[in-house]
Design a protein around this motif. Structure first.
Motif, mmCIF file in Angstrom:
data_model
loop_
_atom_site.group_PDB
_atom_site.id
_atom_site.type_symbol
_atom_site.label_atom_id
_atom_site.label_comp_id
_atom_site.label_asym_id
_atom_site.label_seq_id
_atom_site.Cartn_x
_atom_site.Cartn_y
_atom_site.Cartn_z
ATOM 1 N N ASP A 1 79.334 112.943 46.092
ATOM 2 C CA ASP A 1 79.152 113.113 44.650
ATOM 3 C C ASP A 1 78.409 114.419 44.408
ATOM 4 O OD1 ASP A 1 80.171 110.652 43.295
ATOM 5 O OD2 ASP A 1 78.773 109.698 44.671
ATOM 6 N N VAL A 2 79.013 115.318 43.651
ATOM 7 C CA VAL A 2 78.386 116.601 43.346
ATOM 8 C C VAL A 2 78.414 116.792 41.828
ATOM 9 C CG1 VAL A 2 78.412 119.095 43.723
ATOM 10 C CG2 VAL A 2 79.195 117.550 45.540
ATOM 11 N N SER A 3 77.274 117.169 41.268
ATOM 12 C CA SER A 3 77.205 117.390 39.821
ATOM 13 C C SER A 3 76.390 118.641 39.531
ATOM 14 C CB SER A 3 76.594 116.179 39.122
ATOM 15 O OG SER A 3 75.295 115.934 39.613
ATOM 16 N N ALA A 4 76.630 119.234 38.387
ATOM 17 C CA ALA A 4 75.871 120.414 37.986
ATOM 18 C C ALA A 4 74.398 120.052 37.842
ATOM 19 C CB ALA A 4 76.412 120.968 36.669
ATOM 20 N N GLY A 5 73.550 120.864 38.482
ATOM 21 C CA GLY A 5 72.123 120.625 38.418
ATOM 22 C C GLY A 5 71.558 119.820 39.572
ATOM 23 N N CYS A 6 72.437 119.231 40.417
ATOM 24 C CA CYS A 6 71.933 118.423 41.521
ATOM 25 C C CYS A 6 71.344 119.306 42.622
ATOM 26 C CB CYS A 6 73.024 117.528 42.084
ATOM 27 S SG CYS A 6 74.296 118.389 43.037
ATOM 28 N N ALA A 7 70.426 118.729 43.402
ATOM 29 C CA ALA A 7 69.779 119.461 44.488
ATOM 30 C C ALA A 7 70.720 119.503 45.698
ATOM 31 C CB ALA A 7 68.464 118.793 44.859
ATOM 32 N N LEU A 8 71.277 120.672 45.967
ATOM 33 C CA LEU A 8 72.227 120.829 47.075
ATOM 34 C C LEU A 8 72.389 122.312 47.385
ATOM 35 C CD1 LEU A 8 74.293 119.328 48.936
ATOM 36 C CD2 LEU A 8 76.013 119.773 47.157
ATOM 37 N N SER A 9 72.431 122.639 48.654
ATOM 38 C CA SER A 9 72.634 124.030 49.057
ATOM 39 C C SER A 9 74.055 124.203 49.581
ATOM 40 C CB SER A 9 71.638 124.424 50.149
ATOM 41 O OG SER A 9 71.943 123.749 51.363
ATOM 42 N N PRO A 10 74.591 125.430 49.563
ATOM 43 C CA PRO A 10 75.941 125.656 50.095
ATOM 44 C C PRO A 10 76.033 125.354 51.584
ATOM 45 C CG PRO A 10 74.872 127.736 49.517
ATOM 46 C CD PRO A 10 74.022 126.642 48.965
ATOM 47 N N VAL B 1 95.004 127.533 41.958
ATOM 48 C CA VAL B 1 94.994 127.960 43.354
ATOM 49 C C VAL B 1 95.755 129.265 43.573
ATOM 50 C CG1 VAL B 1 97.064 126.704 44.076
ATOM 51 C CG2 VAL B 1 95.230 127.088 45.724
ATOM 52 N N PHE B 2 96.687 129.601 42.675
ATOM 53 C CA PHE B 2 97.497 130.810 42.853
ATOM 54 C C PHE B 2 96.915 132.004 42.114
ATOM 55 C CE2 PHE B 2 100.466 127.218 43.321
ATOM 56 C CZ PHE B 2 100.821 127.422 44.653
ATOM 57 N N THR B 3 96.515 131.799 40.852
ATOM 58 C CA THR B 3 96.001 132.923 40.066
ATOM 59 C C THR B 3 94.494 133.090 40.209
ATOM 60 O OG1 THR B 3 95.602 131.576 38.084
ATOM 61 C CG2 THR B 3 97.824 132.504 38.369
ATOM 62 N N GLN B 4 93.805 132.045 40.707
ATOM 63 C CA GLN B 4 92.344 132.019 40.832
ATOM 64 C C GLN B 4 91.635 131.992 39.475
ATOM 65 O OE1 GLN B 4 90.526 132.034 44.031
ATOM 66 N NE2 GLN B 4 92.575 131.310 44.503
ATOM 67 N N LYS B 5 92.372 131.812 38.387
ATOM 68 C CA LYS B 5 91.762 131.766 37.060
ATOM 69 C C LYS B 5 91.149 130.401 36.795
ATOM 70 C CE LYS B 5 94.745 135.227 34.862
ATOM 71 N NZ LYS B 5 95.731 135.481 33.772
ATOM 72 N N SER B 6 90.020 130.390 36.101
ATOM 73 C CA SER B 6 89.347 129.140 35.749
ATOM 74 C C SER B 6 90.197 128.342 34.764
ATOM 75 C CB SER B 6 87.977 129.427 35.137
ATOM 76 O OG SER B 6 87.131 130.047 36.080
ATOM 77 N N LEU B 7 90.192 127.011 34.935
ATOM 78 C CA LEU B 7 90.968 126.129 34.063
ATOM 79 C C LEU B 7 90.073 125.316 33.137
ATOM 80 C CD1 LEU B 7 93.559 124.836 36.694
ATOM 81 C CD2 LEU B 7 93.912 126.609 34.976
ATOM 82 N N SER B 8 89.020 124.728 33.690
ATOM 83 C CA SER B 8 88.118 123.910 32.879
ATOM 84 C C SER B 8 86.815 123.688 33.623
ATOM 85 C CB SER B 8 88.761 122.563 32.542
ATOM 86 O OG SER B 8 89.033 121.843 33.725
ATOM 87 N N LYS B 9 85.768 123.356 32.880
ATOM 88 C CA LYS B 9 84.485 123.062 33.498
ATOM 89 C C LYS B 9 84.500 121.658 34.092
ATOM 90 C CE LYS B 9 81.524 126.082 30.691
ATOM 91 N NZ LYS B 9 80.335 126.141 29.804
ATOM 92 N N ALA B 10 83.705 121.477 35.135
ATOM 93 C CA ALA B 10 83.572 120.166 35.770
ATOM 94 C C ALA B 10 82.100 119.791 35.793
ATOM 95 C CB ALA B 10 84.133 120.199 37.188
ATOM 96 N N GLY B 11 81.749 118.698 35.121
ATOM 97 C CA GLY B 11 80.354 118.271 35.102
ATOM 98 C C GLY B 11 79.965 117.536 36.364
ATOM 99 N N GLU B 12 80.917 116.730 36.883
ATOM 100 C CA GLU B 12 80.679 115.948 38.097
ATOM 101 C C GLU B 12 82.001 115.781 38.826
ATOM 102 O OE1 GLU B 12 79.024 111.522 39.458
ATOM 103 O OE2 GLU B 12 79.010 112.137 37.353
ATOM 104 N N VAL B 13 81.986 115.884 40.152
ATOM 105 C CA VAL B 13 83.200 115.697 40.944
ATOM 106 C C VAL B 13 82.903 114.772 42.119
ATOM 107 C CG1 VAL B 13 84.204 117.938 40.357
ATOM 108 C CG2 VAL B 13 82.771 117.739 42.393
ATOM 109 N N LYS B 14 83.922 114.051 42.519
ATOM 110 C CA LYS B 14 83.847 113.242 43.733
ATOM 111 C C LYS B 14 84.757 113.900 44.768
ATOM 112 C CE LYS B 14 82.647 108.838 41.597
ATOM 113 N NZ LYS B 14 81.286 108.830 42.165
ATOM 114 N N ILE B 15 84.182 114.258 45.894
ATOM 115 C CA ILE B 15 84.929 114.924 46.958
ATOM 116 C C ILE B 15 85.266 113.888 48.019
ATOM 117 C CG2 ILE B 15 84.893 116.744 48.688
ATOM 118 C CD1 ILE B 15 82.880 118.242 46.939
#
Length: 374
Positions: A87-96, A155-169
């Motif tokens: 679970d990854v969300s904007a603002g969460c404590a996580l390093s690359p 994935v082809f143009t690398q252009k942003s489509l929409s913001k993601a507040g939270e994602v499940k990987i």
């Protein structure tokens, strides 16, 4: 859980149930996608099943459609799959660094740029990842020790489509499980076995459904019922209108499925022109493989394609993402690998001349696993 005799039936049943349960997730778990490392199945086949299983344990799946040969296939326990979902969300404590390590442990492959499910790439404080179950990859931007922002991109143009507040990987592989289970062990409430037969129906297909309690694991329990197809309509709108009048007189529940709003409006016009009211008639948007009538329950389900006889929907198959299209047949040579948009990777065998309806034409020949050819 719906168990079908073969994959073609499973794709058709999945497509029909998805139309009947509009807005709810209905996915497949099939042999071509076995997500077990030791079985040496190509990784590109893992992801549809991984997505289905993860959605299942998360409670986001309404129906899972599978086949008999998959019911005993070994799987990690539900708890192990849940533990592998990130679970990854904007603002969460996580390093690359921590996220990259976690992805590598879960079977992801590093790439210069993500192109397919199971890829991730890192450039300084930005990490791109393409999880099974995602329509598009997500780009995660990091601060010193937190996630600053996330957005989906093409994935082809690398252009942003929409913001993601939270994602499940989801994990990219499901091998190495400590506790083994199977798909039947994921369901406590029971399963439905589906089989088709034309026995004792005068050549008309019959649908037999047998349900059972998983704890007993006996297939003999349940009910059998038959449903008459509506193939006899075959584009005869006059006959269809006559049948609707009879069904209304008998107080049948009539449900008509059309592929779009235009076809629904046309269907209403045809009924109105024949003086038929909307009594007991419901219209739905969604394609189904065929209609049927069940006298026992006074239910009629009509497929728009049978009434107009324009086309028939094909069973759903896994979709392959777009690559570089060929501009000329001279771009390829015999034994080259070719990706077909519907059937996936095959081997190019050259140009073959075939006679179809007494007309000779040149066709591209592709060879697949075993003796399968296209």
């Amino acid at each position: 859980l719906v168990i079908c005799p073969d994959k073609e039936t499973a794709y058709r049943i999945q497509s029909d149930i998805a139309a009947f349960l509009a807005g709810k997730k209905v996915e497949t778990y099939l042999s071509s996608d076995i997500p077990i490392k030791s079985l040496a199945v190509p990784k590109c086949d893992f992801f549809p099943n991984i997505s289905a299983l993860c959605n299942l344990v998360l409670g986001g799946l309404a129906v899972l459609v599978s086949t008999e040969d998959m019911k005993d296939n070994p799987l990690p326990s539900k708890e192990e799959i849940l533990a592998r979902i990130l679970d990854v969300s904007a603002g969460c404590a996580l390093s690359p660094d921590k996220l990259a390590d976690a992805l590598a442990v879960r079977g992801y492959q590093t790439a210069y740029a993500v192109e397919k499910h199971g890829d991730f790439s890192r450039r300084g404080g930005i990490l791109d990842v393409f999880s099974p179950g995602m329509e598009n990859p997500v780009r995660i931007e990091f601060g010193p020790e937190t996630v600053v922002s996330m957005r989906y991109f093409d994935v082809f143009t690398q252009k942003s489509l929409s913001k993601a507040g939270e994602v499940k990987i989801f994990p990219a592989e499901l091998g190495g499980a400590k506790k083994k289970s199977n798909i039947l062990g994921y369901f406590n409430g029971g399963a439905v076995w589906v089989s088709e037969s034309d026995a004792d129906t005068g050549g008309k297909p019959a649908l037999a459904v047998r349900s059972f309690a998983l704890q007993k694991a006996r297939r003999g329990e349940g009910i059998n019922f038959s449903a008459k197809t509506l193939e006899y309509l075959s584009g005869r709108t006059d006959l269809f209108c006559e049948e609707v009048k009879k069904w209304q007189e008998l107080k049948y529940d009539i449900r008509i499925y059309c592929n779009n709003e235009g076809e629904k409006n046309r269907m209403r016009e045809i009924l109105a022109e024949s003086g038929i009211s909307a009594e007991n008639i419901s219209f739905f948007t969604g394609g189904i493989s065929g209609g049927f009538i069940m006298k026992e329950t006074k239910l009629v389900v009509v497929s728009n394609s049978e009434v107009f006889n324009r086309y028939r929907l094909m069973p759903r198959r896994p979709k392959f993402r777009q690559g570089n299209a060929l501009t000329s047949i001279t771009d390829i040579k015999e034994n080259d690998f070719i990706v077909h948009i519907d059937y996936g990777i095959g081997i190019f065998e050259g140009i073959k001349q075939l006679s179809v309806l007494r007309i000779k034409k040149d066709y591209i020949a592709l060879k697949y696993e075993g003796k399968e050819k296209l």
